[in-house]
Scaffold this motif. Sequence first.
Motif, mmCIF file in Angstrom:
data_model
loop_
_atom_site.group_PDB
_atom_site.id
_atom_site.type_symbol
_atom_site.label_atom_id
_atom_site.label_comp_id
_atom_site.label_asym_id
_atom_site.label_seq_id
_atom_site.Cartn_x
_atom_site.Cartn_y
_atom_site.Cartn_z
ATOM 1 N N ARG A 71 -0.670 6.796 1.302
ATOM 2 C CA ARG A 71 0.769 6.414 0.994
ATOM 3 C C ARG A 71 0.693 7.355 -0.630
ATOM 4 N N PHE A 72 1.722 7.691 -0.637
ATOM 5 C CA PHE A 72 1.512 8.719 -2.516
ATOM 6 C C PHE A 72 1.215 7.463 -3.418
ATOM 7 N N SER A 73 1.068 8.406 -4.421
ATOM 8 C CA SER A 73 0.313 7.217 -4.962
ATOM 9 C C SER A 73 2.034 7.175 -6.389
ATOM 10 N N GLU A 74 1.505 5.820 -6.820
ATOM 11 C CA GLU A 74 2.696 5.941 -7.442
ATOM 12 C C GLU A 74 2.242 6.141 -9.311
ATOM 13 N N SER A 75 1.185 5.829 -8.980
ATOM 14 C CA SER A 75 0.303 6.133 -10.822
ATOM 15 C C SER A 75 0.131 7.681 -10.791
ATOM 16 N N HIS A 76 0.009 8.466 -10.172
ATOM 17 C CA HIS A 76 -0.025 9.704 -10.306
ATOM 18 C C HIS A 76 0.528 11.081 -10.012
ATOM 19 N N LEU A 77 0.397 12.033 -10.682
ATOM 20 C CA LEU A 77 1.135 12.818 -10.284
ATOM 21 C C LEU A 77 0.500 13.844 -9.348
ATOM 22 N N GLY A 78 1.410 14.231 -7.898
ATOM 23 C CA GLY A 78 1.226 14.951 -6.980
ATOM 24 C C GLY A 78 -0.415 14.136 -6.604
ATOM 25 N N GLY A 79 -0.563 13.113 -6.030
ATOM 26 C CA GLY A 79 -1.548 11.968 -5.448
ATOM 27 C C GLY A 79 -1.803 11.455 -4.375
ATOM 28 N N ILE A 80 -2.505 10.983 -4.072
ATOM 29 C CA ILE A 80 -2.274 10.465 -2.243
ATOM 30 C C ILE A 80 -3.099 10.155 -1.697
ATOM 31 N N THR A 81 -3.228 8.542 -2.014
ATOM 32 C CA THR A 81 -4.382 7.724 -1.224
ATOM 33 C C THR A 81 -4.517 7.029 -0.146
ATOM 34 N N PHE A 82 -5.262 6.058 0.119
ATOM 35 C CA PHE A 82 -5.356 4.616 1.361
ATOM 36 C C PHE A 82 -5.634 4.019 1.170
ATOM 37 N N THR A 83 -4.592 3.227 1.563
ATOM 38 C CA THR A 83 -5.279 1.794 1.579
ATOM 39 C C THR A 83 -6.322 0.759 2.953
ATOM 40 N N TRP A 84 -7.274 0.365 2.843
ATOM 41 C CA TRP A 84 -7.121 -0.419 4.523
ATOM 42 C C TRP A 84 -7.550 -1.823 4.079
#
Length: 709
Positions: free
Chosen positions: A597-610
Amino acid sequence: MSQWKQIQQLEFKYLEQVDYLYDDNFPMGIRQVLSDWIESQDWDMAAHHESMATVLLSNLLSQLDRQCSQEQNFLQRHNLKNINKQLQIKYKAYPLLMAGVISTSLREERRIIASANIPEQGPLEKSVQNSVAFERQKNMDNRVVVIRSSVQMLDPAVKCLEDMQDDFDLRFKTIQSRDQADRNTERMEQEVARLQEILNNLDFRRKEILSKMSDVMKEIDALIASQLNPELMEWKRRQQINCIGGPLLTGLDQLQNWFTLTAQSLFQMKRQLDKLGELILKVTYASDPISLQRPQLEEQVKYLIDHLIKSSFVVEKQPWMPTHPQKPLIIKTGVQFTTKVRLLVKLPEVDYQLKVKTIFDKHLPPGRVHRQFFILTSTTKVMDVEESSNGCLSVEFRHLQLKEKKYVNGIKVNEGPLSVTEELHSLSFEAQFNIQGINIDLETCSFPLVVISNVSQLTGGWASIMWYNMLTDEPRNPDFFASPLRASWGQLSEVLSWQFSTFTGRGLNREQLCMLGEKLMGQQASHNECQVSWSKFCKENIPGKPFSFWMWLDFILELIKKHLLPIWNDNCIMGFVSKETERACLKDKEPGTFLLRFSESHLGGITFTWVKQSDSGEAKLISVEPYTKSRLSALPFANIIRDYKVIADGEVPENPLKFLYPGIPKDESFRRHYNSQQSKVFPYISSTWIPISTFRPDNACRPAPKMCI
C-alpha cells in the motif's frame, strides 16, 4: 501477453479508438511489425532525454531495415521502405518529438485496454459519450446529403432558366429587327403574344428558383445553428475532457466532412447567384424578382460562408510541452512547446498563402499588469495541405517559447492576487484571406493555460488544469480561480482515476476511490454528490501532514510511473488502503501474508505490511518504513520483495514475505519482475544489494530498511 496482442483482442468499438491513434506520425504498420521491440523500449524516458531519443530513433530505423530485408511480400517491403524514409525526414532533426509520439500512443493503448476492462462510466464520460450520439450523427449525415442534393439540383434549373432566357432574347431581338410594316400583322401579334407567354414563364421560373434558394439557405442556416455548431461545441468539450485524461478524442474528421460539404453547398449557391446576376444584365424588367431578391440572398450566403469558415478554425492539438506530454496546457518559460490549428473546411484554391499568427494573452483583462509574457520565437507560419493526410489546411507550431516580461509600461510587474498556478492565460491564433470576393478574418484560441517558471510548480499547475476543465466549458475565464466552483466527488473521482489510467495504464477501482474519498472528505465520501472545494483538494494540508491531498496523490503517480509501473499494472499493489481496511484484510490470514500500500504519512512512499505470529500465537501486523524514490532508484521494488530480510535479536535473518494478499505465493506474483542482473567488475566477485530491517521489541511495528551488500 503483449500489449499489442491485448489490443487485437478488443471489441470493434475499442479498435476504432486504436485506429485513431495511428497516422503518418506513427504508422500502424510499424506498430505491427515491431510490436515486441517497441514495447521493450523506455519511450517515456526517451521523450525527456534527447540523447536517448536519438539512439532509439537510430535503432528503430535499423529495426525497420532489418525487417525490410527479411520481408518476402513485395508490397509490404515497399511500404516499409517508404515508412523508413518518411520517419527519417520527419524526425531526424526532432528525435524527442518521435519519442513523445510513440510514448503517447503506447500510453493511450494502455488506457483503451483499461477502459475496456472497466464497463462502468463516470458522469463526465457519460456526458460526452451518450447513447444517442450515433443516431444524432446519422441524422446529421442524412441532412447534409439532402442539402447537398438540393443545391446540386438547382444547377440544371439555373441552366434551364438561362436557355429559356436565351430563347426569349432571340425572339425579342427578332421582332425588333422586323420592318415597321410587318409589325401590325396578325403573325406579329401571335409572336408578341408568344413572347409575353415566355416572359411570364421566365418570371415564374425566376421566382421559383429564388424561392428554392431561399428555402435551402434557411435549411443550411438551421443546420449550422441547431446541429453543426452544437456538434463542434461537443467536440471541444470532449477535447477538454481528453486533455485531463478522459476518453480518446475522435470525431474531428467527421466534423470536417460536415463542414466541408456544407461549405461546398454555400459556395455552389454563391456561384448560382452570380450566374443569376449575369442573366439580368441581358434581360430584366419591372418587378424583376432577381433584381429584388438576389442582393438579400447574396448577403445571406456571404454571411453563412463567413460564419461557417470562422467556426471551422479550431485548435486541433492544445499547447503541450514534449517534456511533459501527459500534462497539456501547462507551459514552462524557456521550454519549447507545440500546438496545432486546423481549418475544417477544405477550401477551393486561394490566391495567396494563408498565414497564421500566434498572440499570447491577446484578451488579457484591462488593468491586469501582473505576470505577462511574450513569445520569444517566430509567431507566424503558413497553413499547408501537406501537413495533414486528410487534405485539410493545418499548421503545427513546434518550437514556440515563452519569456516573462519583467516590466510593463515601465512598471515592475508584481504578483497578482492569485497564485502562479491559478493564473490562467491563453494563446490566440489569427489569419486573414479572401475567397470568392469574401474577406474572412479567422481567430481561435487555446483552452486556458497555466504558465510556470519552475518544474516544482507542475503539480499545482496540473491541479488547476484538471479543476478548470472538469467543471466548465468556458473557452476563456481568467478569473475562474478568484471564486472557484466546487466539484462533486463523482466528477473528481472519475478524473483522479483517469490520471492513473493515463500515466500508468490502469485506473482505480471502486474500493481504491472510496479510500481516497474518505481520506479527502471523511465518511461522507460514500455519496457521489458530496461537494469538494478547490482549497480542500489542493491548497489545504491534510490534517497532521505538511502536504495537501493532491500533492500526496501526484507524488504517488510519479512513484508508480518511474519505479512501480510493471507491478502496478499486474495488479500486485493494493495501493490505497486505510489502516483499518488493512487490518480487516490481514487479521485472519496465515503468517507471511502481506499486501502493498501507499504510505499516508510520506510523500511518494510505498510500504508493505505482513502478518507475524507472536510467541503467544496472536497475529500481529508489521509494516516496513516506506520506500521512496531515493531507495527505489537503487534497487527495483520487486527485488526488495524477493530479497527482504528481517534481523531480530537471537534469530536467523529471514524473509517474512511469503504470500501476496489474499494468498498468492510471492514468487508466482513477482517472478516476472525480478531483476537478476548483478554488478560484475573484474577481478572482483559479483555483489548484490539486499534490503534488511532490524527488528527490536521497542520498534516492533516499524522496521527501518537498510541496504547491505
